[in-house]
Enzyme design. Structure first.
Site, PDB file in Angstrom:
ATOM      1  N   CYS A   1       0.813  -1.175   0.055  1.00 33.75           N
ATOM      2  CA  CYS A   1      -0.080  -0.093   0.194  1.00 33.75           C
ATOM      3  C   CYS A   1       0.934   1.158   0.150  1.00 33.75           C
ATOM      4  O   CYS A   1       2.337   0.995   0.221  1.00 33.75           O
ATOM      5  CB  CYS A   1      -0.851   0.006   1.293  1.00 33.75           C
TER       6      CYS A   1
ATOM      7  N   LYS B   1       8.069 -14.642 -21.957  1.00 35.12           N
ATOM      8  CA  LYS B   1       8.397 -13.485 -21.387  1.00 35.12           C
ATOM      9  C   LYS B   1       9.156 -12.662 -22.697  1.00 35.12           C
ATOM     10  O   LYS B   1       9.044 -11.491 -22.929  1.00 35.12           O
ATOM     11  CB  LYS B   1       9.421 -13.452 -20.410  1.00 35.12           C
TER      12      LYS B   1
ATOM     13  N   HIS C   1      11.790 -34.623 -34.015  1.00 30.72           N
ATOM     14  CA  HIS C   1      10.813 -35.235 -34.711  1.00 30.72           C
ATOM     15  C   HIS C   1      10.200 -33.977 -35.526  1.00 30.72           C
ATOM     16  O   HIS C   1       8.911 -34.088 -35.615  1.00 30.72           O
ATOM     17  CB  HIS C   1       9.711 -35.623 -33.693  1.00 30.72           C
TER      18      HIS C   1
ATOM     19  N   ARG D   1       1.366   1.598  -6.022  1.00 29.46           N
ATOM     20  CA  ARG D   1       1.508   0.744  -5.026  1.00 29.46           C
ATOM     21  C   ARG D   1       0.018   0.365  -4.388  1.00 29.46           C
ATOM     22  O   ARG D   1       0.179  -0.865  -3.798  1.00 29.46           O
ATOM     23  CB  ARG D   1       2.094   1.646  -3.828  1.00 29.46           C
TER      24      ARG D   1
ATOM     25  N   GLU E   1       6.765 -11.452 -25.535  1.00 31.63           N
ATOM     26  CA  GLU E   1       5.699 -10.473 -25.470  1.00 31.63           C
ATOM     27  C   GLU E   1       6.228  -9.130 -25.088  1.00 31.63           C
ATOM     28  O   GLU E   1       5.574  -7.911 -25.473  1.00 31.63           O
ATOM     29  CB  GLU E   1       4.611 -10.847 -24.264  1.00 31.63           C
TER      30      GLU E   1
ATOM     31  N   ASN F   1       1.100   0.042   6.194  1.00 33.90           N
ATOM     32  CA  ASN F   1       1.455  -0.747   4.955  1.00 33.90           C
ATOM     33  C   ASN F   1       2.156  -1.935   5.457  1.00 33.90           C
ATOM     34  O   ASN F   1       3.317  -1.745   6.274  1.00 33.90           O
ATOM     35  CB  ASN F   1       2.427   0.045   3.996  1.00 33.90           C
ATOM     36  N   GLY F   2       1.671  -2.970   5.092  1.00 37.50           N
ATOM     37  CA  GLY F   2       2.123  -4.596   5.636  1.00 37.50           C
ATOM     38  C   GLY F   2       1.384  -5.440   5.963  1.00 37.50           C
ATOM     39  O   GLY F   2       0.067  -5.234   5.708  1.00 37.50           O
TER      40      GLY F   2
ATOM     41  N   LYS G   1      -3.071  -5.906 -19.430  1.00 36.12           N
ATOM     42  CA  LYS G   1      -2.708  -6.607 -18.106  1.00 36.12           C
ATOM     43  C   LYS G   1      -3.875  -7.334 -17.357  1.00 36.12           C
ATOM     44  O   LYS G   1      -3.496  -8.414 -17.073  1.00 36.12           O
ATOM     45  CB  LYS G   1      -2.513  -5.449 -16.888  1.00 36.12           C
TER      46      LYS G   1
ATOM     47  N   GLU H   1       7.584 -20.337 -20.035  1.00 34.51           N
ATOM     48  CA  GLU H   1       7.559 -18.941 -19.535  1.00 34.51           C
ATOM     49  C   GLU H   1       8.577 -17.951 -19.811  1.00 34.51           C
ATOM     50  O   GLU H   1       8.385 -16.828 -20.331  1.00 34.51           O
ATOM     51  CB  GLU H   1       7.299 -19.227 -17.683  1.00 34.51           C
TER      52      GLU H   1
ATOM     53  N   TRP I   1      -3.931  -1.570  -1.060  1.00 36.50           N
ATOM     54  CA  TRP I   1      -3.843  -2.837  -1.898  1.00 36.50           C
ATOM     55  C   TRP I   1      -4.158  -3.975  -0.962  1.00 36.50           C
ATOM     56  O   TRP I   1      -3.527  -4.266   0.052  1.00 36.50           O
ATOM     57  CB  TRP I   1      -2.539  -3.011  -2.392  1.00 36.50           C
TER      58      TRP I   1
HETATM   59  C1  AGP Z   1       1.980 -12.861 -18.643  1.00 40.19           C
HETATM   60  O1  AGP Z   1       3.145 -12.032 -18.635  1.00 40.19           O
HETATM   61  C2  AGP Z   1       0.945 -12.246 -19.605  1.00 40.19           C
HETATM   62  N1  AGP Z   1       0.747 -10.785 -19.265  1.00 40.19           N
HETATM   63  C3  AGP Z   1      -0.588 -13.101 -19.618  1.00 40.19           C
HETATM   64  O2  AGP Z   1      -0.020 -14.338 -20.033  1.00 40.19           O
HETATM   65  C4  AGP Z   1      -0.935 -13.219 -18.237  1.00 40.19           C
HETATM   66  O3  AGP Z   1      -0.226 -14.063 -17.493  1.00 40.19           O
HETATM   67  C5  AGP Z   1      -2.436 -14.022 -18.770  1.00 40.19           C
HETATM   68  O4  AGP Z   1      -3.258 -13.171 -19.234  1.00 40.19           O
HETATM   69  C6  AGP Z   1      -3.257 -14.482 -17.067  1.00 40.19           C
HETATM   70  O5  AGP Z   1      -3.265 -13.175 -16.542  1.00 40.19           O
HETATM   71  P1  AGP Z   1      -3.753 -13.469 -15.035  1.00 40.19           P
HETATM   72  O6  AGP Z   1      -2.876 -14.063 -14.288  1.00 40.19           O
HETATM   73  O7  AGP Z   1      -4.250 -12.097 -14.554  1.00 40.19           O
HETATM   74  O8  AGP Z   1      -5.336 -14.366 -15.063  1.00 40.19           O
END
Ligand code: AGP
Length: 611
Positions: free
Chosen positions: A2, A488, A507, A27, A491, A102-103, A606, A484, A76
């Protein structure tokens, strides 16, 4: 995480607090509030929603004329859903003590019961309200510092506190342990803030309150006391950041800031759930240990990086629980007529708690009678609200679209949950469970070690940031991690990359390997290292450049790979949490060298709240 602020001076305090809070919304932003000293005592304005919502309330009020001392908070949520009543500041019922916090107070329930036994009544679900009433309980009048210190002796957990006492209208008391708190020093005015951006407009002269130090701020001076009551002098630090850089704590992007927040985020997510006797407290209210003993299969369903957490966890859970564990894409799961029933545990993973594909998968699981546990970073989000049980990752707000600290805390939490299940199902010797819990507790330190030396990753990224195609290969847990790592890179740098099971390359896909193709080989999963060495030779024979991620004590792989990145000694349970860090950094440094819009990559959001 927070944001807290405080001001004592001669200027109107409410607009100053509101502006300061706006600089801390990164935050936390689910609710906000301010408290200030008026002639008739402490006044509070607070609301669910953003600072803008709070500003409307404050602007409409006329009770802040000539008020020049106050504290503020942007929340938060961790304990208690986002709501007007759960928002800070919390004013004790006696109206003598107002607190912003905050904590996380780990023993707030015990403290609340103790205070209730002494006649205190609570109106929120928060740990922070307990702090305000505890200080009030310890305050016998005349000595606020003694009251705060007496209360602090009973607190367990993390806290940065801003405190107003109605009997002392010209001062603020601040106290911290684990959570950050900045003291801003002005001319005839002084400030507290969780982070520098909040006060940079007013002063560039700051210092960081030390661990368990208490500060008394008046217009004229700031007095800092250590736990023994001795005066402490801190040298003043001059901040030369610009305002934008300051919001990222001096980092260039939120993503790199959040990568570096991982040790703290993992610690904050695990610590409150691991007790001194090595018991694990999940806080479940509906699913019992007997229910967990009755589970005969597990499905983990999510999207994107959260799905990748599931793929990694699948390997770990299968190994320790010896029941079928599957990770499934949420967008597929719900149309796949899944074979699940009341003996199936469905684990939902989501940072935002709003991903529509994942929410629909949750509903599908419930419709089939499955037991549903969600691992979520946003309190009272849709997925959290519709789950039978929720395990919150306390990573704080994650601003960068590309997840890092949420991914890591989800992984740590699902592993802790797996150890809990292994214990109640009698699947592992107690000493193995304890050593695994301790290994998890040491992860923040191990991750910090990796973050303390990023030079080799930066150098390797500088060699390859113009590459067009990248293959991440691995086996078992390493393959799961490569999913993953590849996402990363894709994207945020827009470089085409693919994660591939190393044993599957031959294969077909190996036809794409040609002179100079970059292959990143994850070789940390020890049981299959020999196989990985063969796979590296296969791609090298076709001209690939190979970066190998290896264990600290691996003396073989470096003889055939072009570059190596070493992972300090870790165990099965900590391998994934450590290995992902250089891979996150690699993606970040590549994208940074390419000048990409790292925090807001093109085409992405996001939280994906559409199907
Ligand atoms: C991750 O870097 C991406 N932004 C995306 O794959 C994300 O993980 C996915 O949309 C799931 O989002 P969520 O964890 O909020 O459900």
């Amino acid at each position: 995480m927070c944001g807290i602020v405080g001001y004592v001076g001669s200027r109107p305090v409410t607009p100053l607090l509101l502006d300061a809070l706006e600089k801390l919304e990164y935050r936390g932003y689910d609710s906000a509030g301010i408290a200030f000293m008026a002639d008739n005592g402490i006044i509070i304005h607070k609301t669910r929603g953003r600072i803008a919502d709070l500003r409307k309330i404050v602007d409409a009020a006329t009770d802040d004329d000539d008020c020049t001392v106050g504290i503020g908070h942007t929340r938060w949520a961790t304990h208690g859903e986002p709501s007007d009543v759960n928002s800070h500041p919390h004013l004790s019922r006696s109206k003598r003590v107002a607190v912003v916090h905050n904590g996380i107070i780990e023993n707030y329930i015990e403290l609340r019961h103790h205070l209730e036994a002494h006649g205190y009544v609570f109106s929120t679900e928060t740990d922070s309200e307990v702090v305000s009433e505890l200080i009030d309980y310890c305050y016998t009048g005349g000595d606020p510092v003694a009251a705060v210190r007496k209360a602090e002796q009973q607190l367990k957990g993390s806290y940065a506190l801003g405190i107003l006492f109605s009997d002392f209208p010209d001062q603020i008391i601040a106290l911290r342990k684990d959570s950050p708190l900045i003291i801003g020093v002005g001319e005839g005015e002084n400030f507290i803030a969780s982070d520098i951006p909040a006060i940079l407009k007013h002063t560039r002269s700051v210092f960081r309150l030390g661990e368990r130090e208490l500060a008394i701020l008046t217009r004229k001076r700031v007095t800092v006391l250590d736990t023994f009551g001795n005066r402490v002098e801190h040298p003043i630090e001059h901040i030369d950041w610009d305002a934008t850089a300051a919001e990222k704590g001096g980092y260039s992007h939120f993503m790199i800031k959040e990568i570096f927040e991982q040790p703290d985020a993992i610690a904050k997510t695990l610590a409150p759930r691991i007790k001194e006797d090595m018991s694990i407290d999940l806080g479940f209210k509906s699913i019992t240990d007997d229910d967990l003993r009755g589970i005969d299969s597990i499905k983990i369903t999510a999207c994107g990086s959260a799905y990748h957490v599931g793929v990694v966890a699948k390997h770990f859970l299968k190994r320790i629980l010896r029941i079928p564990v599957e990770a499934e894409l949420a967008s597929e799961f719900r149309y796949d007529d899944p074979i699940i029933d009341e003996h199936t545990l469905v684990i939902i993973v989501s940072q935002s708690g709003e991903t529509l594909d994942t929410l629909y998968a949750l509903r599908e699981a419930k419709a089939h009678g499955a037991r549903v546990v969600s691992i979520v970073n946003v309190v009272a989000s849709s997925i959290a609200n519709e789950s039978e049980e929720v395990l919150y990752t306390w990573a704080g707000p994650e601003i960068a679209v590309a997840t890092t600290k949420a991914y890591s805390t989800q992984l740590a939490l699902i592993e802790l949950f797996g150890l809990y299940m292994a214990r109640v199902r009698g699947m592992l010797p107690e000493e193995e469970i304890i050593s695994s819990i301790k290994a998890l507790q040491n992860v923040p330190e191990g991750v910090q070690k990796l973050l303390d030396d990023v030079k080799s990753v930066q150098y390797i990224a500088s060699l390859y940031f113009n590459c067009q195609d990248v293959f991440f290969i691995g086996r078992n847990m390493d393959y799961a991690l490569s999913l993953e790592a590849s996402l990363k890179l894709k994207e945020i740098s827009y470089i085409h990359s693919e994660a591939y099971a190393a044993g599957e390359l031959k294969h077909g896909t190996i036809s794409l390997i040609e002179d100079g193709t970059l292959v990143i080989a994850l070789c940390v999963y020890r049981p299959l290292l020999e196989k990985m060495l063969s796979n590296i030779k296969e791609v090298k024979a076709r001209g690939a450049k190979v970066i190998a991620i290896i264990n600290d004590d691996d003396v073989q792989t470096g003889t055939i790979a072009d570059h190596i990145i070493r992972i300090p000694e870790c165990t099965d349970i900590t391998v994934p949490l450590m290995t992902i860090v250089p891979l996150q950094l690699f993606a970040y440094y590549i994208a940074s060298l390419k000048g990409c819009d790292i925090d807001k990559p093109r085409n992405l959001a996001k939280s994906v709240t559409v199907e």
